[in-house]
Design a protein around this motif. Structure first.
Motif, PDB file in Angstrom:
ATOM      1  N   ASP A  18      14.429  -6.455   4.379  1.00 26.92           N
ATOM      2  CA  ASP A  18      15.840  -6.484   4.007  1.00 26.92           C
ATOM      3  C   ASP A  18      16.132  -7.523   2.672  1.00 26.92           C
ATOM      4  N   LEU A  19      15.376  -8.476   2.919  1.00 28.71           N
ATOM      5  CA  LEU A  19      15.610  -9.452   1.842  1.00 28.71           C
ATOM      6  C   LEU A  19      14.998  -8.926   0.452  1.00 28.71           C
ATOM      7  N   ILE A  20      13.760  -8.384   0.847  1.00 29.84           N
ATOM      8  CA  ILE A  20      13.131  -7.872  -0.749  1.00 29.84           C
ATOM      9  C   ILE A  20      14.082  -6.703  -1.257  1.00 29.84           C
ATOM     10  N   ARG A  21      14.340  -5.869  -0.280  1.00 30.07           N
ATOM     11  CA  ARG A  21      15.296  -4.692  -0.739  1.00 30.07           C
ATOM     12  C   ARG A  21      16.425  -5.362  -1.195  1.00 30.07           C
ATOM     13  N   GLU A  22      17.405  -6.178  -0.905  1.00 30.52           N
ATOM     14  CA  GLU A  22      18.460  -6.688  -1.683  1.00 30.52           C
ATOM     15  C   GLU A  22      18.040  -7.555  -2.519  1.00 30.52           C
ATOM     16  N   PHE A  23      17.250  -8.440  -2.581  1.00 32.61           N
ATOM     17  CA  PHE A  23      17.139  -9.444  -3.830  1.00 32.61           C
ATOM     18  C   PHE A  23      15.937  -9.198  -4.653  1.00 32.61           C
ATOM     19  N   GLY A  24      14.936  -8.261  -4.323  1.00 30.90           N
ATOM     20  CA  GLY A  24      13.893  -7.996  -5.020  1.00 30.90           C
ATOM     21  C   GLY A  24      13.134  -9.144  -5.088  1.00 30.90           C
ATOM     22  N   GLU A  30      15.893 -16.685  -1.747  1.00 23.64           N
ATOM     23  CA  GLU A  30      16.828 -16.465  -0.860  1.00 23.64           C
ATOM     24  C   GLU A  30      16.493 -16.878   0.326  1.00 23.64           C
ATOM     25  N   ALA A  31      15.171 -16.617   0.971  1.00 27.83           N
ATOM     26  CA  ALA A  31      14.707 -17.085   2.224  1.00 27.83           C
ATOM     27  C   ALA A  31      14.503 -18.591   2.239  1.00 27.83           C
ATOM     28  N   ALA A  32      14.242 -19.282   1.024  1.00 28.07           N
ATOM     29  CA  ALA A  32      14.135 -20.650   0.996  1.00 28.07           C
ATOM     30  C   ALA A  32      15.367 -21.510   1.272  1.00 28.07           C
ATOM     31  N   GLU A  33      16.483 -20.494   0.333  1.00 28.09           N
ATOM     32  CA  GLU A  33      17.849 -21.290   0.707  1.00 28.09           C
ATOM     33  C   GLU A  33      18.409 -20.991   1.812  1.00 28.09           C
ATOM     34  N   ARG A  34      18.078 -20.165   2.602  1.00 24.43           N
ATOM     35  CA  ARG A  34      18.488 -20.043   4.031  1.00 24.43           C
ATOM     36  C   ARG A  34      17.869 -21.037   4.842  1.00 24.43           C
ATOM     37  N   ALA A  35      16.644 -21.042   4.555  1.00 27.20           N
ATOM     38  CA  ALA A  35      15.953 -22.313   5.383  1.00 27.20           C
ATOM     39  C   ALA A  35      16.475 -23.776   5.085  1.00 27.20           C
ATOM     40  N   ASP A  36      16.643 -23.974   3.731  1.00 27.87           N
ATOM     41  CA  ASP A  36      17.547 -25.363   3.563  1.00 27.87           C
ATOM     42  C   ASP A  36      18.752 -25.462   4.189  1.00 27.87           C
TER      43      ASP A  36
END
Length: 70
Positions: A18-24, A30-36
């Motif tokens: 989903d992240l790849i589809r949305e953010f390319g 984006e995953a790193a930001e969510r982790a932070d």
């Protein structure tokens, strides 16, 4: 390859997709930001999950095969 990341739930693969589809190409960021963010609010379980998803995204985006090739 199993040393690169650990996924406790198959749904995490869907989250990565989903992240790849949305953010390319920015999906890993984006995953790193969510982790932070999760770490900042003290949710270490989600922090670890998002870090693993970030690693999965990096592996999926790698044009070279990782691990044993059969």
């Amino acid at each position: 390859m199993h040393d690169l990341f650990y996924l406790s739930d198959p749904g995490e693969v869907a989250m990565a997709q989903d992240l790849i589809r949305e953010f390319g190409e920015d999906a890993g960021f984006e995953a790193a930001e969510r982790a932070d963010h999760s770490r900042t609010v003290g949710n270490y379980l989600h922090f670890c999950r998002w870090r693993q998803i970030e690693r999965l995204i990096l592996v999926l985006g790698n044009p070279v095969a990782v691990g044993t090739i059969h």
